[in-house]
Write an enzyme that holds these catalytic residues in place. Structure first.
Site, mmCIF file in Angstrom:
data_model
loop_
_atom_site.group_PDB
_atom_site.id
_atom_site.type_symbol
_atom_site.label_atom_id
_atom_site.label_comp_id
_atom_site.label_asym_id
_atom_site.label_seq_id
_atom_site.Cartn_x
_atom_site.Cartn_y
_atom_site.Cartn_z
ATOM 1 N N ASN A 151 67.990 42.156 57.529
ATOM 2 C CA ASN A 151 68.401 42.841 56.311
ATOM 3 C C ASN A 151 69.035 44.187 56.662
ATOM 4 O O ASN A 151 68.646 44.833 57.634
ATOM 5 C CB ASN A 151 67.172 43.032 55.408
ATOM 6 N N CYS A 179 68.975 37.361 51.862
ATOM 7 C CA CYS A 179 68.173 37.989 50.808
ATOM 8 C C CYS A 179 68.987 38.278 49.552
ATOM 9 O O CYS A 179 68.431 38.679 48.535
ATOM 10 C CB CYS A 179 67.553 39.278 51.346
#
Length: 182
Positions: free
Chosen positions: A123, A156
Site C-alpha cells: 500500500n 486495496c
C-alpha cells in the site's frame, strides 16, 4: 546461465512472481524459489515448483538432507538474490538482520559479493512510511539494489505508488546486474 534465488513474500503481488519465475526460466536461468509463510497464503508453492522445475523452500527449520544446512548451501549456490514482491514485513526483517524464516536466514548467509535486488510491493502509505523508507535505505547500505514500485490502482482500491514493478522491468534489471557481474 545464472542461478537465481527468488524470494516471494506476503503481498497480493505474489501471483506476479509466478510469471517472473516462468520468464527467468525461459531465459535459461535456474530459479530456486523461497517463500515466506505469508506468501503461501496468496499462492501455492506447487505453482512455483511447476514453473521452476525445482523444489520450493518455505521453512528454514525443515532439513531434508542431514548432511547439509539448506539456507547456507542455497546461499553459496546463488548468483543473484531477488526479493519480489518484497513486503514491508520482510523489508524490515532484512534491514534489521532477523533470520526467522527461510528468506531472511538465506539473505544473511549470502556471500558479500552476491548481487541482491529488492522489489517492494505494498500500500502507498506503507511504502511511504518513514520506517519503510529508512529500512529501504538501510538495505541499500547493505548492498541491495532497489527496483522501485509503480504508481497504479492497488488491490486495496487506493491509487498511488506501491505496485510491484512490471515483470519486463524486473527482467531488464536482472539482466543488467548479471551482465555487470560476469
Amino acid at each position: 546461465m545464472a542461478r537465481i534465488t527468488l524470494a516471494v513474500t506476503g503481498s497480493i503481488s505474489a501471483y506476479k512472481a509466478a510469471d517472473l519465475t516462468s520468464q527467468l526460466g525461459k531465459l535459461g536461468h535456474s530459479v530456486t524459489v523461497l517463500m515466506t509463510t505469508a506468501a503461501t497464503q496468496f499462492i501455492t508453492p506447487l505453482t512455483f515448483q511447476s514453473l521452476s522445475k525445482n523444489p520450493v523452500h518455505t521453512d528454514v527449520m525443515v532439513e531434508e538432507d542431514p548432511s547439509s544446512i539448506k539456507h547456507i548451501d542455497l546461499a553459496k549456490q546463488t548468483d543473484l538474490f531477488l526479493v519480489a514482491p518484497a513486503s514491508a514485513q520482510t523489508i524490515a526483517k532484512l534491514a534489521h538482520g532477523f533470520s526467522d524464516n527461510i528468506v531472511t536466514a538465506l539473505a544473511l548467509a549470502l556471500p558479500a559479493t552476491t548481487p541482491k535486488l529488492i522489489a517492494p510491493a505494498m500500500n502507498t502509505n506503507m511504502y511511504l512510511n518513514p520506517a519503510t523508507q529508512h529500512n529501504l535505505e538501510q538495505l541499500q547500505n547493505y548492498g541491495f539494489q532497489m527496483i522501485a514500485p509503480r504508481e497504479a490502482l492497488l488491490a486495496c482500491g487506493d491509487v498511488g505508488i506501491g505496485a510491484l514493478a512490471d515483470t519486463d522491468f524486473i527482467l531488464k534489471k536482472v539482466s543488467e546486474i548479471l551482465h555487470e557481474t560476469n
